[in-house]
Enzyme design. Structure first.
Site, short mmCIF file in Angstrom:
data_model
loop_
_atom_site.label_atom_id
_atom_site.label_comp_id
_atom_site.label_asym_id
_atom_site.label_seq_id
_atom_site.Cartn_x
_atom_site.Cartn_y
_atom_site.Cartn_z
N MET A 1 -43.95 -25.48 82.99
CA MET A 1 -43.43 -24.17 82.60
C MET A 1 -44.15 -23.01 83.25
O MET A 1 -43.53 -22.01 83.61
CB MET A 1 -43.50 -24.01 81.08
CG MET A 1 -42.35 -24.62 80.38
SD MET A 1 -42.25 -23.83 78.77
CE MET A 1 -41.15 -24.95 77.99
N LYS B 1 -50.02 -19.29 65.04
CA LYS B 1 -50.03 -18.00 65.74
C LYS B 1 -48.63 -17.57 66.13
O LYS B 1 -48.18 -16.46 65.84
CB LYS B 1 -50.89 -18.11 67.00
CG LYS B 1 -50.63 -17.04 68.08
CD LYS B 1 -51.48 -17.24 69.31
CE LYS B 1 -51.13 -16.24 70.39
NZ LYS B 1 -49.92 -16.66 71.16
N ASP C 1 -51.11 -14.08 77.70
CA ASP C 1 -51.79 -14.88 78.72
C ASP C 1 -51.24 -14.59 80.12
O ASP C 1 -50.03 -14.53 80.32
CB ASP C 1 -51.55 -16.37 78.43
CG ASP C 1 -52.59 -16.94 77.48
OD1 ASP C 1 -52.44 -18.09 77.07
OD2 ASP C 1 -53.55 -16.22 77.15
N ASP D 1 -48.56 -25.34 75.48
CA ASP D 1 -49.84 -24.78 75.05
C ASP D 1 -50.90 -25.85 74.81
O ASP D 1 -52.07 -25.53 74.65
CB ASP D 1 -49.65 -23.94 73.79
CG ASP D 1 -48.76 -22.74 74.06
OD1 ASP D 1 -48.35 -22.06 73.09
OD2 ASP D 1 -48.44 -22.50 75.24
N ARG E 1 -48.32 -10.58 73.89
CA ARG E 1 -46.95 -11.04 74.24
C ARG E 1 -46.04 -10.89 73.03
O ARG E 1 -44.87 -10.59 73.17
CB ARG E 1 -47.02 -12.52 74.65
CG ARG E 1 -45.69 -13.15 75.02
CD ARG E 1 -45.22 -12.74 76.37
NE ARG E 1 -43.93 -13.31 76.72
CZ ARG E 1 -43.31 -13.01 77.86
NH1 ARG E 1 -43.85 -12.18 78.72
NH2 ARG E 1 -42.13 -13.56 78.13
C1 LIG Z 1 -45.96 -15.39 71.65
C2 LIG Z 1 -45.36 -16.74 71.92
O1 LIG Z 1 -44.57 -17.27 71.19
N1 LIG Z 1 -45.78 -17.32 73.07
C3 LIG Z 1 -45.25 -18.64 73.42
C4 LIG Z 1 -43.87 -18.50 74.05
O2 LIG Z 1 -43.99 -17.65 75.17
P1 LIG Z 1 -42.64 -17.08 75.88
O3 LIG Z 1 -41.58 -16.86 74.88
O4 LIG Z 1 -43.03 -15.99 76.76
O5 LIG Z 1 -42.23 -18.29 76.78
P2 LIG Z 1 -40.75 -18.66 77.23
O6 LIG Z 1 -40.35 -19.68 76.25
O7 LIG Z 1 -39.96 -17.44 77.42
O8 LIG Z 1 -40.96 -19.35 78.63
C5 LIG Z 1 -42.22 -19.33 79.24
C6 LIG Z 1 -42.03 -19.65 80.68
O9 LIG Z 1 -41.52 -20.95 80.78
C7 LIG Z 1 -40.43 -20.97 81.66
N2 LIG Z 1 -39.49 -21.94 81.17
C8 LIG Z 1 -38.94 -21.79 79.93
C9 LIG Z 1 -38.03 -22.73 79.49
C10 LIG Z 1 -37.69 -23.83 80.32
O10 LIG Z 1 -36.86 -24.69 79.98
N3 LIG Z 1 -38.28 -23.95 81.54
C11 LIG Z 1 -39.18 -23.02 81.97
O11 LIG Z 1 -39.70 -23.11 83.08
C12 LIG Z 1 -39.87 -19.58 81.66
O12 LIG Z 1 -39.32 -19.28 82.93
C13 LIG Z 1 -41.08 -18.73 81.40
O13 LIG Z 1 -41.69 -18.36 82.62
O14 LIG Z 1 -43.39 -19.80 74.45
C14 LIG Z 1 -44.22 -20.42 75.43
C15 LIG Z 1 -43.55 -21.72 75.81
O15 LIG Z 1 -43.54 -22.59 74.70
C16 LIG Z 1 -45.64 -20.63 74.89
O16 LIG Z 1 -46.47 -21.12 75.94
C17 LIG Z 1 -46.21 -19.32 74.37
O17 LIG Z 1 -47.42 -19.59 73.63
C1 LIG Z 2 -49.44 -18.43 75.88
C2 LIG Z 2 -49.87 -18.25 74.65
O1 LIG Z 2 -49.80 -17.06 73.98
P1 LIG Z 2 -49.05 -15.73 74.45
O2 LIG Z 2 -47.62 -16.09 74.75
O3 LIG Z 2 -49.20 -14.86 73.23
O4 LIG Z 2 -49.77 -15.21 75.65
C3 LIG Z 2 -50.45 -19.32 73.78
O5 LIG Z 2 -50.44 -19.11 72.54
O6 LIG Z 2 -50.88 -20.34 74.36
#
Ligand SMILES: CC(=O)N[C@H]1[C@@H](OP(=O)(O)OP(=O)(O)OC[C@H]2O[C@@H](n3ccc(=O)[nH]c3=O)[C@H](O)[C@@H]2O)O[C@H](CO)[C@@H](O)[C@@H]1O
Ligand SMILES: C=C(OP(=O)(O)O)C(=O)O
Length: 439
Positions: free
Chosen positions: A344, A25, A124, A322, A100
């Site tokens: 996270m 995905k 999510d 995830d 997202r």
């Molecule tokens: C569409 C997509 O690709 N979604 C994925 C993407 O979301 P997404 O890209 O939104 O997630 P991010 O990697 O930006 O980070 C998600 C959250 O984790 C926190 N954070 C991030 C890095 C870190 O070292 N510490 C920390 O706390 C950030 O503040 C943020 O609140 O990556 C996430 C983290 O693998 C996954 O759960 C999601 O499925």
């Molecule tokens: C958090 C997830 O997806 P998204 O970032 O698209 O909400 C996920 O795939 O578990």
């Protein structure tokens, strides 16, 4: 896939057979955004037929991308005639806010056209999920942005992307994707340090290089990008979805089923298999297939010093966030105890109340940590009526329901459809009895 559908799930499921994981995905969402970087044809195979991907493709079609659906899992895209006025429409805002993955059109649009619009993204509801990392990263590349507060919309533009040294403030998966796609067509060289290196990003970088980009450091947290003036068409195949693979392992363990997960690209699964093995789950690697034998009891291992296991999520090659919900549900029937630490996201564990209602022994210590005392199958979970709060909690509740005594009803299953392709049909083919009830 209506928004109000539910699953009626028969418990005591005993599954068996082989299953092929869908395409990844979170890779598909990245590489589909990348088609905006060229006016030439891009074909992508092993695309999962899931709600978020369908939404993103509809959004690209609204922008004027010519999309040909070759099959349920294979598409060609041609972003030749892009209509940027679409970014001003309510339809765009509505579609972009429903997932997202839409955040990742910013980088390509800035690279190709010098402007982008970002409504408040969907996805999510598992935490704040702020966009700072994306915006700060793009600013390093000579991008200016303005936030229109009353509409919750960011307006971005650049007079020309310029290469730079970027120290990302966080290891962000979609943030790295955005900055990488922009940098691929910036003037000069860009170094992206503290980059995310999930397989999704490795695959995106591979595809960009096949389009003519010049990216090195794939698989590391330091990417060096020599910007080019133009990118060209290519063909790309998505990896199997590592989160689906982990979900199926958890399903097999919880239902004492023998399941073979075919063509799993075991070489790209990082810490996923060892972590499930730390829960006492036996895994037999047969070529590129993973066979999970039926297992009555699985015992959570302690650390070498005998202390209680704790498992936490971290950026790749750490354990993926995830899969934490799936690990938690698997722990409920294990022998032993474990501390599940979802670092996270601050709102991803609140589904444990449903597992507790089903009879699981869980202490929710705080929004990030839950202690699970395994039932060791001394008592089965019992089927209940519940609602899926997000993709991974949804599939965890489905796994719990399949292992439970009696039937369960899971509402809001569009959450599950966002990330899992035809999950009811595919698990029913293994012997489950899941009925989709469209309200
Ligand atoms: C569409 C997509 O690709 N979604 C994925 C993407 O979301 P997404 O890209 O939104 O997630 P991010 O990697 O930006 O980070 C998600 C959250 O984790 C926190 N954070 C991030 C890095 C870190 O070292 N510490 C920390 O706390 C950030 O503040 C943020 O609140 O990556 C996430 C983290 O693998 C996954 O759960 C999601 O499925
Ligand atoms: C958090 C997830 O997806 P998204 O970032 O698209 O909400 C996920 O795939 O578990």
């Amino acid at each position: 896939m209506s928004k109000s559908a539910s699953f009626l799930v028969e418990g005591n499921a005993q599954l068996s057979g082989s299953i092929r994981p869908q395409g990844a995905k979170n890779e598909a969402l990245q590489v589909i955004c990348a088609v905006l970087l060229t006016a030439e044809k891009v074909s992508i195979s092993n695309v999962p037929n899931i709600r978020d991907v369908v939404r993103l493709i509809e959004l690209l079609q609204g922008l004027g991308v010519a999309v040909e659906k070759v099959s349920d899992n294979r598409y060609t895209f041609k972003a030749e005639n892009i209509d940027l006025d679409y970014l001003q429409t309510q339809e765009f805002v509505q579609k972009a806010s429903s997932i997202r993955g839409s955040v990742m059109i910013m980088g390509p649009l800035l690279a190709r056209f010098g402007k982008a619009v970002l409504p408040k993204p969907g996805g999510d509801k598992i935490g704040r999920r702020r966009m700072d990392t994306h915006l700060n990263g793009l600013q390093y590349l000579n991008v200016d942005y303005r936030y229109v507060r009353e509409e919750h919309i960011f307006l971005l533009e650049t007079e020309g992307l310029k290469g730079n040294f970027i120290l990302m403030e966080e290891i962000s998966v979609t943030g790295t994707a955005n900055v990488l796609m922009a940098a691929s067509m910036a003037k000069g060289v860009t170094t992206i340090y503290n980059a995310a290196c999930e397989p999704y990003l490795q695959q995106l970088a591979k595809m960009l290089n096949s389009m003519g980009a010049r990216i090195t450091g794939l698989g590391s947290n330091r990417l060096v990008v020599e910007g080019v003036d133009q990118l060209y068409g290519t063909g790309h195949r998505c990896l199997p979805d590592m989160i689906e693979i982990g979900s199926f392992i958890g399903l097999a363990a919880m239902t004492k089923s023998a399941i073979t997960i075919e063509q799993a690209r075991v070489d790209m699964l990082g810490n996923i298999l060892p972590t499930f093995e730390r829960f006492g789950i036996q895994l037999e690697i047969q070529g590129d297939d993973i066979h999970v034998p039926a297992q009555d009891i699985y015992e959570i291992q302690n650390f070498i010093d005998g202390s209680v296991l704790n498992v936490y999520d971290s950026p790749w090659p750490g354990f993926p966030p995830d899969l934490m919900s799936i690990l938690l549900v698997v722990a409920t029937q294990a022998r032993g105890s474990v501390l599940i630490h979802q670092k996270m996201f601050e709102s991803r564990l609140f589904f444990v109340d449903k597992l507790i209602d089903m009879g699981a022994q869980i202490i929710l210590c705080d929004p990030h940590r839950a202690t699970v005392i395994g039932l060791e199958r001394k008592s089965q979970l019992k089927g209940i009526e519940m609602t899926s709060p997000d993709i991974r909690a949804g599939v965890s509740l489905l796994i719990a329901a399949l292992s439970a005594k009696g039937n369960s009803r899971i509402h809001q299953i569009h959450q599950i459809d966002r990330g899992y392709e035809r999950i009811d049909e595919r698990l029913n083919a293994l012997g489950a009895n899941i009925q989709r009830i469209e309200q």
